[in-house]
Motif scaffolding. Structure first.
Motif, PDB file in Angstrom:
ATOM      1  N   ARG A 186      -0.413 -10.547  -7.443  1.00  0.00           N
ATOM      2  CA  ARG A 186      -1.448 -11.060  -6.532  1.00  0.00           C
ATOM      3  C   ARG A 186      -1.216 -10.533  -5.118  1.00  0.00           C
ATOM      4  NH1 ARG A 186      -6.644 -12.383  -5.966  1.00  0.00           N
ATOM      5  NH2 ARG A 186      -6.462 -11.322  -3.959  1.00  0.00           N
ATOM      6  N   LEU A 187       0.035 -10.412  -4.714  1.00  0.00           N
ATOM      7  CA  LEU A 187       0.322  -9.842  -3.393  1.00  0.00           C
ATOM      8  C   LEU A 187      -0.142  -8.391  -3.327  1.00  0.00           C
ATOM      9  CD1 LEU A 187       3.881 -11.246  -2.546  1.00  0.00           C
ATOM     10  CD2 LEU A 187       1.633 -12.192  -1.975  1.00  0.00           C
ATOM     11  N   GLY A 188       0.006  -7.657  -4.443  1.00  0.00           N
ATOM     12  CA  GLY A 188      -0.498  -6.281  -4.487  1.00  0.00           C
ATOM     13  C   GLY A 188      -2.004  -6.240  -4.291  1.00  0.00           C
ATOM     14  N   GLN A 189      -2.726  -7.199  -4.898  1.00  0.00           N
ATOM     15  CA  GLN A 189      -4.170  -7.277  -4.699  1.00  0.00           C
ATOM     16  C   GLN A 189      -4.495  -7.604  -3.244  1.00  0.00           C
ATOM     17  OE1 GLN A 189      -4.653  -9.832  -8.625  1.00  0.00           O
ATOM     18  NE2 GLN A 189      -6.659  -9.271  -7.846  1.00  0.00           N
ATOM     19  N   ASP A 190      -3.729  -8.518  -2.658  1.00  0.00           N
ATOM     20  CA  ASP A 190      -3.944  -8.868  -1.247  1.00  0.00           C
ATOM     21  C   ASP A 190      -3.758  -7.644  -0.354  1.00  0.00           C
ATOM     22  OD1 ASP A 190      -4.332 -11.463  -2.073  1.00  0.00           O
ATOM     23  OD2 ASP A 190      -2.394 -12.201  -1.348  1.00  0.00           O
ATOM     24  N   LEU A 191      -2.721  -6.856  -0.623  1.00  0.00           N
ATOM     25  CA  LEU A 191      -2.473  -5.651   0.175  1.00  0.00           C
ATOM     26  C   LEU A 191      -3.627  -4.675   0.042  1.00  0.00           C
ATOM     27  CD1 LEU A 191      -0.780  -3.771   1.928  1.00  0.00           C
ATOM     28  CD2 LEU A 191       0.537  -3.137  -0.117  1.00  0.00           C
ATOM     29  N   ALA A 192      -4.150  -4.518  -1.149  1.00  0.00           N
ATOM     30  CA  ALA A 192      -5.312  -3.632  -1.341  1.00  0.00           C
ATOM     31  C   ALA A 192      -6.480  -4.094  -0.486  1.00  0.00           C
ATOM     32  CB  ALA A 192      -5.708  -3.603  -2.816  1.00  0.00           C
ATOM     33  N   GLU A 193      -6.707  -5.402  -0.426  1.00  0.00           N
ATOM     34  CA  GLU A 193      -7.826  -5.932   0.353  1.00  0.00           C
ATOM     35  C   GLU A 193      -7.581  -5.790   1.851  1.00  0.00           C
ATOM     36  OE1 GLU A 193      -9.034  -9.817  -1.090  1.00  0.00           O
ATOM     37  OE2 GLU A 193      -8.630  -9.204  -3.165  1.00  0.00           O
ATOM     38  N   VAL A 194      -6.324  -5.941   2.283  1.00  0.00           N
ATOM     39  CA  VAL A 194      -5.984  -5.724   3.693  1.00  0.00           C
ATOM     40  C   VAL A 194      -6.268  -4.275   4.076  1.00  0.00           C
ATOM     41  CG1 VAL A 194      -4.054  -5.567   5.330  1.00  0.00           C
ATOM     42  CG2 VAL A 194      -4.282  -7.577   3.857  1.00  0.00           C
ATOM     43  N   ILE A 195      -5.872  -3.337   3.236  1.00  0.00           N
ATOM     44  CA  ILE A 195      -6.098  -1.916   3.515  1.00  0.00           C
ATOM     45  C   ILE A 195      -7.587  -1.597   3.538  1.00  0.00           C
ATOM     46  CG2 ILE A 195      -5.795   0.417   2.572  1.00  0.00           C
ATOM     47  CD1 ILE A 195      -3.017  -0.473   1.608  1.00  0.00           C
ATOM     48  N   GLU A 196      -8.317  -2.120   2.586  1.00  0.00           N
ATOM     49  CA  GLU A 196      -9.755  -1.851   2.526  1.00  0.00           C
ATOM     50  C   GLU A 196     -10.484  -2.387   3.748  1.00  0.00           C
ATOM     51  OE1 GLU A 196     -10.742  -3.626  -1.184  1.00  0.00           O
ATOM     52  OE2 GLU A 196      -9.940  -1.960  -2.382  1.00  0.00           O
ATOM     53  N   GLU A 197     -10.024  -3.518   4.272  1.00  0.00           N
ATOM     54  CA  GLU A 197     -10.715  -4.169   5.397  1.00  0.00           C
ATOM     55  C   GLU A 197     -10.286  -3.624   6.759  1.00  0.00           C
ATOM     56  OE1 GLU A 197     -13.331  -6.780   7.310  1.00  0.00           O
ATOM     57  OE2 GLU A 197     -13.145  -6.305   5.173  1.00  0.00           O
ATOM     58  N   PHE A 198      -9.020  -3.265   6.914  1.00  0.00           N
ATOM     59  CA  PHE A 198      -8.490  -2.993   8.244  1.00  0.00           C
ATOM     60  C   PHE A 198      -7.941  -1.582   8.447  1.00  0.00           C
ATOM     61  CE2 PHE A 198      -8.003  -7.631   7.683  1.00  0.00           C
ATOM     62  CZ  PHE A 198      -8.803  -8.060   8.736  1.00  0.00           C
ATOM     63  N   VAL A 199      -7.998  -0.731   7.425  1.00  0.00           N
ATOM     64  CA  VAL A 199      -7.477   0.622   7.572  1.00  0.00           C
ATOM     65  C   VAL A 199      -8.608   1.617   7.341  1.00  0.00           C
ATOM     66  CG1 VAL A 199      -5.779   2.296   6.773  1.00  0.00           C
ATOM     67  CG2 VAL A 199      -5.203  -0.148   6.774  1.00  0.00           C
ATOM     68  N   PRO A 200      -9.215   2.127   8.426  1.00  0.00           N
ATOM     69  CA  PRO A 200     -10.364   3.017   8.265  1.00  0.00           C
ATOM     70  C   PRO A 200     -10.012   4.426   7.803  1.00  0.00           C
ATOM     71  CG  PRO A 200      -9.817   2.740  10.586  1.00  0.00           C
ATOM     72  CD  PRO A 200      -8.938   1.800   9.831  1.00  0.00           C
ATOM     73  N   GLY A 201      -8.787   4.866   8.094  1.00  0.00           N
ATOM     74  CA  GLY A 201      -8.388   6.230   7.745  1.00  0.00           C
ATOM     75  C   GLY A 201      -7.095   6.235   6.954  1.00  0.00           C
ATOM     76  N   PRO A 202      -6.310   7.300   7.071  1.00  0.00           N
ATOM     77  CA  PRO A 202      -5.042   7.381   6.344  1.00  0.00           C
ATOM     78  C   PRO A 202      -4.004   6.420   6.912  1.00  0.00           C
ATOM     79  CG  PRO A 202      -5.275   9.252   7.812  1.00  0.00           C
ATOM     80  CD  PRO A 202      -6.592   8.532   7.849  1.00  0.00           C
ATOM     81  N   CYS A 203      -3.042   6.067   6.077  1.00  0.00           N
ATOM     82  CA  CYS A 203      -2.039   5.107   6.528  1.00  0.00           C
ATOM     83  C   CYS A 203      -0.675   5.392   5.891  1.00  0.00           C
ATOM     84  CB  CYS A 203      -2.468   3.673   6.209  1.00  0.00           C
ATOM     85  SG  CYS A 203      -2.578   3.291   4.448  1.00  0.00           S
ATOM     86  N   VAL A 204       0.340   4.807   6.509  1.00  0.00           N
ATOM     87  CA  VAL A 204       1.696   4.748   5.958  1.00  0.00           C
ATOM     88  C   VAL A 204       1.960   3.274   5.685  1.00  0.00           C
ATOM     89  CG1 VAL A 204       4.148   5.075   6.441  1.00  0.00           C
ATOM     90  CG2 VAL A 204       2.481   6.779   7.213  1.00  0.00           C
ATOM     91  N   VAL A 205       2.445   2.953   4.488  1.00  0.00           N
ATOM     92  CA  VAL A 205       2.691   1.563   4.117  1.00  0.00           C
ATOM     93  C   VAL A 205       4.196   1.323   4.057  1.00  0.00           C
ATOM     94  CG1 VAL A 205       2.234  -0.251   2.439  1.00  0.00           C
ATOM     95  CG2 VAL A 205       0.540   1.545   2.799  1.00  0.00           C
TER      96      VAL A 205
END
Length: 349
Positions: A130-149
């Motif tokens: 579930r935390l993995g799903q939350d992270l996916a949603e955080v990235i989709e909402e707040f990361v417009p371009g490329p990122c380092v996690v």
């Protein structure tokens, strides 16, 4: 009262008195020891822990849990760094990394569900997947371009869960990964430095004990409302490798984050940690630059766990930090920051 009865009462009173004196003496010795630690010169005494602030947001996840998110650094930076904290901590645990990176990079920090300022989830949803799903949603909402996690401890496991469920994100979207003091599985085999037989016994009773703690959580939390000398010493011993030199202010900061995590949350996530197994998902990270950072005295996610991750990711950069334990990003922030900057440079080239 007969002479014999008076003698027995006297002996019992002496025993109780001696026991009470022993407890008091131990408490006094502990208080003196902690007091001496706090009297040492502390270069971090003026460090503004918990005072760094960004642009605050709330993300309501697909299952209805409100996550606290902060955006820091320049909004127009071409690269975003997403920071995922660990078990019983919160986004403030990235204090030194935030301070170092916020000038040049856009940062996304979030409190995982049930931690920090995020909403409590249910026990059934207190899972790494579930935390993995939350992270996916955080990235989709707040990361417009490329990122380092970047993930520490359970935050690193969260990244592995994301790799397992959303492998397509690694490459174009997620350009690099840092796994700090974490594990791909088999945490139920930890010895915590105990002899084998003792460790086996501890693991046998741990699930029922933790479950009981969860049921009595609200009562237990009342006794945790203020920091104690015992909590200070345990955090100092378990979280930091070079405990003789670690800043008392840093220990207090770490202990306060742990104390603020409700006992029920600690109990709810414990089975997820013990059952975590994402070794088979690590190949998803192989195409992107990956850094693995750990302390050689880590009791909670021991060095062998990081080495097992490195064996599955032979192209990853491995950084073993001597005389350091689980809270490596607080204990050796300069080394961790250098490792993150080196990783970021590999993406920016």
């Amino acid at each position: 009262m007969t002479t014999t009865t008076r003698r027995r009462v006297g002996i019992a009173g002496a025993i109780v008195g001696a026991a009470s004196a022993g407890v008091a003496a131990a408490a006094l010795a502990k208080r003196i020891a902690v007091g001496r630690i706090r009297l040492r010169h502390d270069e971090e005494a003026s460090e503004p822990f918990g005072e760094l602030r960004g642009r605050e947001h709330t993300l309501v996840t697909s299952d209805g849990v409100a996550l606290h998110v902060e955006i820091d650094g320049p909004e127009d930076a071409p690269l975003t760094i997403v920071l995922c904290h660990g078990y019983c901590l919160n986004l403030e645990s990235w204090h030194y990394q935030r301070k170092d990176l916020r000038e040049n990079y856009r940062l996304v920090l979030w409190d995982i569900r049930s931690h920090g300022r995020s909403q409590r989830g249910t026990a059934d949803d207190s899972t790494i997947d579930r935390l993995g799903q939350d992270l996916a949603e955080v990235i989709e909402e707040f990361v417009p371009g490329p990122c380092v996690v970047v993930g520490h401890s359970m935050g690193g496991m969260t990244i592995m869960a994301l790799a397992d469920s959303r492998p397509e994100l690694f490459g174009e979207k997620i350009r690099a990964v840092a796994l700090i003091a974490t594990s791909a599985g088999k945490l139920a085999e930890l010895t915590l430095g105990l002899p084998a037989m003792v460790s086996k016994a501890v693991h046998k009773i741990a699930p029922s004990t933790v479950s009981l703690l969860g049921r009595k959580g609200s009562l237990i939390d009342k006794t945790r409302s203020a920091g104690s000398d015992i909590a200070f010493l345990i955090t100092r011993h378990m979280g930091f490798g070079d405990s003789s030199n670690v800043s008392p202010t840093v220990v207090d900061f770490a202990e306060s984050m742990i104390r603020q995590t409700p006992t029920e949350v600690f109990a709810a996530f414990y089975p997820a940690l013990m059952n975590h197994d994402k070794l088979s998902a690590l190949h998803v990270l192989d195409p992107v630059p990956t850094a693995i950072v750990f302390g050689d005295r880590d009791w909670l996610t021991p060095p062998d766990h990081s080495r097992a991750i490195a064996a599955a990711l032979p192209k990853a950069q491995l950084a073993e930090i001597p005389d350091t334990s689980h809270l490596v990003q607080l204990e050796r922030p300069g080394i961790v920051n250098d490792a993150l900057r080196d990783l970021i440079k590999r993406v920016e080239l």
